[in-house]
Design an enzyme around this catalytic site. Structure first.
Site, short mmCIF file in Angstrom:
data_model
loop_
_atom_site.label_atom_id
_atom_site.label_comp_id
_atom_site.label_asym_id
_atom_site.label_seq_id
_atom_site.Cartn_x
_atom_site.Cartn_y
_atom_site.Cartn_z
N LYS A 101 0.73 -1.54 -0.14
CA LYS A 101 -0.31 0.05 -0.13
C LYS A 101 0.87 1.64 0.04
O LYS A 101 0.64 2.44 -0.90
CB LYS A 101 -1.08 0.09 1.03
CG LYS A 101 -1.87 -0.81 1.01
CD LYS A 101 -3.13 -1.09 1.69
CE LYS A 101 -4.11 -1.23 1.86
NZ LYS A 101 -4.29 -3.11 1.89
N GLU A 123 -10.18 6.19 4.49
CA GLU A 123 -10.45 5.21 5.22
C GLU A 123 -9.55 3.60 5.19
O GLU A 123 -8.73 3.58 4.88
CB GLU A 123 -11.90 4.36 4.89
CG GLU A 123 -11.58 3.58 3.51
CD GLU A 123 -10.68 4.44 2.05
OE1 GLU A 123 -11.07 5.36 1.54
OE2 GLU A 123 -9.76 3.21 1.25
N SER A 388 1.43 -9.96 -1.16
CA SER A 388 0.90 -7.99 -0.97
C SER A 388 1.40 -8.01 0.50
O SER A 388 1.70 -6.66 0.86
CB SER A 388 0.00 -8.34 -1.06
OG SER A 388 -1.37 -9.25 -0.17
C1 PLP Z 1 -5.25 -4.34 1.64
C2 PLP Z 1 -4.69 -5.07 1.35
C3 PLP Z 1 -5.05 -6.12 0.30
C4 PLP Z 1 -6.13 -5.68 -0.50
O1 PLP Z 1 -6.71 -4.34 -1.61
P1 PLP Z 1 -6.04 -4.58 -2.99
O2 PLP Z 1 -6.42 -3.30 -3.02
O3 PLP Z 1 -7.23 -5.54 -3.53
O4 PLP Z 1 -4.70 -4.78 -2.88
C5 PLP Z 1 -4.05 -7.53 -0.15
N1 PLP Z 1 -2.93 -7.57 1.10
C6 PLP Z 1 -2.86 -6.68 1.80
C7 PLP Z 1 -1.22 -7.50 2.60
C8 PLP Z 1 -3.55 -5.70 2.32
O5 PLP Z 1 -3.10 -5.02 3.12
#
Ligand code: PLP
Length: 405
Positions: A101, A123, A388
């Site tokens: 993020k 948010e 992610s």
């Molecule tokens: C917020 C988050 C997501 C989901 O958000 P996307 O916009 O779909 O990428 C996925 N993995 C992690 C670790 C997150 O913090």
């Protein structure tokens, strides 16, 4: 590569169009007042994304502050256990603040600075976006208001503490299901009142144009790096790539590097407890076309046509729609969307931890579970998974709910 009359060689020039549409999805469904605010943001973004000063500043930040490029790791033990398929992960868990993020938050905050705004508003669900934005705000010296549902505040106490330590104001949202959707409503409302001094930094490829475009572009660093690194490591492209899809930012940034390649692309949605409405957040799989939060996409609706209640063990995937570009990718068939339920995600959480020494975020565990499933089905080739984020934020909750496996 061409598919359904879309040439991926020139895709980024043509999508979204100037009004923010990916086919019929996207757009900017906001009040007239906010239309002007969105136009200002679009103009500012169109200017800076071509400015070499902005680009080199963002590159420097990524290198010196975020710790990019993040590596790709080969999951040797897990691959050997499953069979002949080679599994790899792109390590966004090693990006500063522990998830992808920050990639778009640093871009959005740099844009806010450029536009002369004093405050950023957002948010947060799992708290990851809030922490990333609070980090960016601290870095640039901006005020930061983060809206968060009461349920998520309880579930994600360490991230709430992090945001406060970083100097952000955490505003508790106490209505409805008290999770991500209500937090988006509240943050959007606050932005409507404060748009002259503030910029709304949405946490994914969602919201009115230009946000789905901007967030995708800021996240595309993941796909660009991953493609180059994978080629360096193996001399080939992966046969398939996999990412989890909540709003869809980590997936869209990652996928964007491979759209023009002969690579199969999979987006994984959370099936939660199962396919009954209210038990999951698999909007692309079970939803229908509709407008919410300022954009047209595929969404889960209740019987009155309002955004339906959703559930997933992963707070960050708990949203009743997905970005318009994903709805488009599904429609044209470039990305295949599928689901993983809570139990399989939790199994993958422990499996990756035990076999590889990487504790994944429970969101990312959905992608890992799907990558393992694909590996078993295919029995050959290579699969690159976008990891992610890291799982530190989820450990207490998972141990309390599922015990140690
Ligand atoms: C917020 C988050 C997501 C989901 O958000 P996307 O916009 O779909 O990428 C996925 N993995 C992690 C670790 C997150 O913090």
């Amino acid at each position: 590569m061409k598919l359904n009359n879309i040439d991926f060689e020139t895709y980024f020039k043509n999508y979204p169009d100037e009004n923010g549409y990916f086919g019929k999805y996207g757009g900017a469904y906001v009040s007239d007042e906010l239309k002007n605010a969105m136009r200002d943001i679009t103009e500012a973004y169109q200017t800076i994304c071509k400015s070499s000063k902005f680009i080199s500043e963002l590159r420097r930040i990524r290198r010196e502050f975020q710790g990019r490029p993040t590596p790709i790791s080969h999951l040797e033990r897990l691959s050997n256990k499953i069979g002949n398929v080679q599994l790899y992960v792109k390590r966004e868990d090693l990006n500063h603040t522990g998830a992808h993020k920050l990639n778009h938050c640093m871009g959005e905050a740099l844009l806010a600075k450029y536009m002369g705004k004093k405050k950023v508003i957002a948010e947060t669900g799992a708290g990851q976006h809030g922490v990333a934005l609070a980090t960016a705000a601290a870095y640039f010296g901006l005020e930061c208001d983060i809206y968060m549902g009461s349920v998520d505040i309880k579930k994600q106490a360490p991230n709430v503490a992090r945001m406060k330590i970083l100097g952000a104001r955490v505003v508790e949202v106490t209505h409805g299901l008290q999770t991500l959707k209500e937090a988006v409503d509240a943050a959007f409302q606050a932005y409507c009142n404060e748009y002259k001094d503030a910029i709304y930094c949405i946490g994914s490829v969602l919201g009115p144009h230009p946000f789905p475009l901007m967030v995708r572009d800021f996240q595309s660093v993941v796909g660009i790096e991953a493609r180059e690194q994978f080629l360096d490591m193996t001399g080939e492209l992966p046969d398939a790539i996999v990412a989890c899809v909540g709003g869809g930012s980590n997936a869209m940034g990652f996928f964007s590097g491979f759209l023009n390649d002969p690579v199969e692309i999979y987006g994984v949605e959370p099936l939660g407890h199962g396919p009954k409405l209210g038990d999951h957040a698999a909007s692309l799989m079970y939803g229908e076309e509709g407008i919410m939060h300022g954009f047209n996409s595929i969404m889960l609706k209740d019987k009155d046509g309002e955004p339906a209640p959703v559930y997933s063990v992963a707070s960050g995937l708990d949203y009743p729609s997905s970005g318009p570009e994903h709805a488009f990718m599904q429609e044209i068939g470039r990305v295949k969307y599928d689901v993983i339920n809570d139990d399989d995600a939790v199994d993958a959480f422990f499996e990756l931890s035990r076999m590889e020494g990487i504790i994944p975020a429970i969101e990312s565990s959905h992608a890992v579970a799907y990558g393992m499933k694909l590996a078993r089905e295919r029995g050959k080739g290579s699969i690159l998974i976008n990891l992610s984020g890291r799982g530190d934020k989820d450990m207490d909750y998972i141990i309390e709910k599922y015990g140690i496996r």
